[in-house]
Design a protein around this motif. Sequence first.
Motif, short mmCIF file in Angstrom:
data_model
loop_
_atom_site.label_atom_id
_atom_site.label_comp_id
_atom_site.label_asym_id
_atom_site.label_seq_id
_atom_site.Cartn_x
_atom_site.Cartn_y
_atom_site.Cartn_z
N GLY A 33 40.34 -22.06 -28.29
CA GLY A 33 41.59 -22.81 -28.24
C GLY A 33 41.44 -24.26 -27.83
O GLY A 33 42.37 -24.84 -27.27
N HIS A 34 40.30 -24.87 -28.14
CA HIS A 34 40.11 -26.27 -27.79
C HIS A 34 40.70 -27.20 -28.85
O HIS A 34 40.67 -26.89 -30.05
N VAL A 35 41.17 -28.34 -28.41
CA VAL A 35 41.50 -29.43 -29.32
C VAL A 35 40.17 -30.09 -29.75
O VAL A 35 39.31 -30.34 -28.91
N ILE A 36 40.03 -30.37 -31.03
CA ILE A 36 38.77 -30.93 -31.56
C ILE A 36 38.95 -32.42 -31.85
O ILE A 36 39.86 -32.81 -32.59
N ILE A 37 38.07 -33.23 -31.26
CA ILE A 37 38.02 -34.65 -31.59
C ILE A 37 36.60 -34.93 -32.08
O ILE A 37 35.65 -34.90 -31.30
N ASN B 184 44.25 -23.36 -33.32
CA ASN B 184 42.80 -23.25 -33.50
C ASN B 184 42.27 -21.88 -33.13
O ASN B 184 41.38 -21.34 -33.79
N TYR B 185 42.82 -21.32 -32.07
CA TYR B 185 42.43 -19.97 -31.63
C TYR B 185 42.68 -18.95 -32.73
O TYR B 185 41.80 -18.15 -33.08
N LYS B 186 43.87 -19.00 -33.33
CA LYS B 186 44.22 -18.05 -34.39
C LYS B 186 43.38 -18.28 -35.64
O LYS B 186 42.90 -17.33 -36.27
N TYR B 187 43.19 -19.54 -36.01
CA TYR B 187 42.44 -19.84 -37.23
C TYR B 187 40.99 -19.35 -37.12
O TYR B 187 40.45 -18.76 -38.05
N PHE C 6 38.65 -12.13 -24.36
CA PHE C 6 39.30 -13.43 -24.21
C PHE C 6 40.60 -13.48 -25.01
O PHE C 6 40.65 -13.09 -26.17
N THR C 7 41.64 -13.96 -24.39
CA THR C 7 42.91 -14.24 -25.06
C THR C 7 43.34 -15.64 -24.67
O THR C 7 43.28 -16.01 -23.48
N TYR C 8 43.75 -16.41 -25.64
CA TYR C 8 44.09 -17.80 -25.35
C TYR C 8 45.30 -17.92 -24.42
O TYR C 8 46.31 -17.25 -24.59
N SER C 9 45.17 -18.77 -23.44
CA SER C 9 46.30 -19.18 -22.60
C SER C 9 46.06 -20.63 -22.18
O SER C 9 44.91 -21.03 -21.96
N PRO C 10 47.11 -21.43 -22.09
CA PRO C 10 46.92 -22.85 -21.81
C PRO C 10 46.38 -23.11 -20.40
O PRO C 10 46.67 -22.36 -19.47
N ILE C 11 45.57 -24.16 -20.29
CA ILE C 11 45.10 -24.62 -18.98
C ILE C 11 46.04 -25.73 -18.54
O ILE C 11 45.91 -26.88 -18.95
N ASN C 12 47.02 -25.39 -17.77
CA ASN C 12 48.13 -26.30 -17.49
C ASN C 12 47.70 -27.52 -16.69
O ASN C 12 47.00 -27.42 -15.68
N ASN C 13 48.10 -28.69 -17.22
CA ASN C 13 47.97 -29.97 -16.50
C ASN C 13 46.53 -30.30 -16.12
O ASN C 13 46.29 -30.97 -15.11
N LYS C 14 45.56 -29.83 -16.93
CA LYS C 14 44.17 -30.17 -16.68
C LYS C 14 43.56 -30.74 -17.95
O LYS C 14 43.90 -30.33 -19.06
N LEU C 15 42.66 -31.70 -17.77
CA LEU C 15 41.97 -32.32 -18.89
C LEU C 15 40.49 -32.00 -18.75
O LEU C 15 39.75 -32.68 -18.05
N LEU D 222 51.03 -30.80 -26.44
CA LEU D 222 50.30 -30.90 -27.70
C LEU D 222 48.96 -30.17 -27.61
O LEU D 222 48.51 -29.56 -28.58
N ILE D 223 48.34 -30.22 -26.43
CA ILE D 223 47.08 -29.49 -26.22
C ILE D 223 47.31 -27.99 -26.46
O ILE D 223 46.52 -27.32 -27.13
N ASP D 224 48.41 -27.48 -25.92
CA ASP D 224 48.73 -26.06 -26.07
C ASP D 224 49.05 -25.72 -27.53
O ASP D 224 48.58 -24.69 -28.06
N LYS D 225 49.79 -26.58 -28.20
CA LYS D 225 50.17 -26.34 -29.59
C LYS D 225 48.93 -26.27 -30.49
O LYS D 225 48.77 -25.34 -31.30
#
Length: 349
Positions: A268-272, A321-324, A160-169, A313-316
């Motif tokens: 690479g998820h955003v955490i809430i 998070n992926y790297k950390y 697995f390598t992180y890549s953004p999921i464009n325009n999807k929630l 912002l999701i991608d940023k």
Amino acid sequence: MKILINTPKLDKLGGVSNHYTGLKKYWRNNVVYNQIGRRFYFPGFFLLPFDIIFFIIKLLMFRPELVVLNPSLNQKAYFRDSIYLKVSKLLQFKVVVFFHGWDKQFEKKITKKSFIKSYGVSDSIIILAKEFKNKIRHWGYNNPIFLTTTKVDDKLLKGFTYSPINNKLKVIFFARITYTKGVYIAMDVFNEFQKLHPKATLDIIGDGPELKKAINYASSKEIKNIVFHGQINGENLKQILSQSNINLFPTNHGEGMPTTILESMAFGHVIITKLVGGLKDFFKNNQMGWAINSDNKDLFLLRLMELAQNTALIDKIGKLNYKYAKDNFYASKVASKLESIFEEISANK
């Protein structure tokens, strides 16, 4: 070095089982697991006398240089493992106690005298959050205390390598399905969010006592684009996580270090979430996502709306998070750090 580790049944749902299952293939030392507690459809209290006898036999036959006990700070595990500690010390073995979950309500019942009586003879304690260390020191424990983390299985991330999921929630709730883990809050928040963003999806990953009730709740509320996967592992889990980008986890549970949050970060998820347990020691609010210390559903909804309006912002956040996670939480690294702790404890006179 020979190490005997008490664990729950390894295929049991829960953080401790997950933790040691994931670490098993990375130990360098001679590590043996001793499974205790509920199994074979028998409750743990029924098996306890037999477990203690078998534990004593293993101690005398295996002769470990270190025994590792793995309670959570809750009433049942706290008193159960104090027995294993006393037995081990009576037979003159070194023991480290690794506290995982941490029940804040049970914490209030513990006094300095009762803690030292139960756990003062342990050679060392391992915990998952600095606040737990401070509390244990407050209770008068003077032996070494080590801080560690839970883990992400390297195998889960293979390829697995992180890549953004464009325009999807693509939102997930990833935990054992219990009331205190926040599954109903998550569904209510998503229900309102989905009305404004009808293409958004919610995948609920996990099993537990509230699963059927949660499914019925989603049906009664007519929540759209929600899928219950139950307990999944391996490639099935990897597929869902790699196709998601937001983890909504409004927990009120006595968390130590929620492994599912670390796994989400690794994808690479955003955490809430809420700032619980060991998350307080590393989670960067507004950089890794948001920690919301409230049950106010509107505050969780507000953060989802912010992400919907700013997919960059999701991608940023995802990249950070992926790297950390890769730098800090892979099981191979966690196992190595734990073994260094074990070796240090064993070497102490």
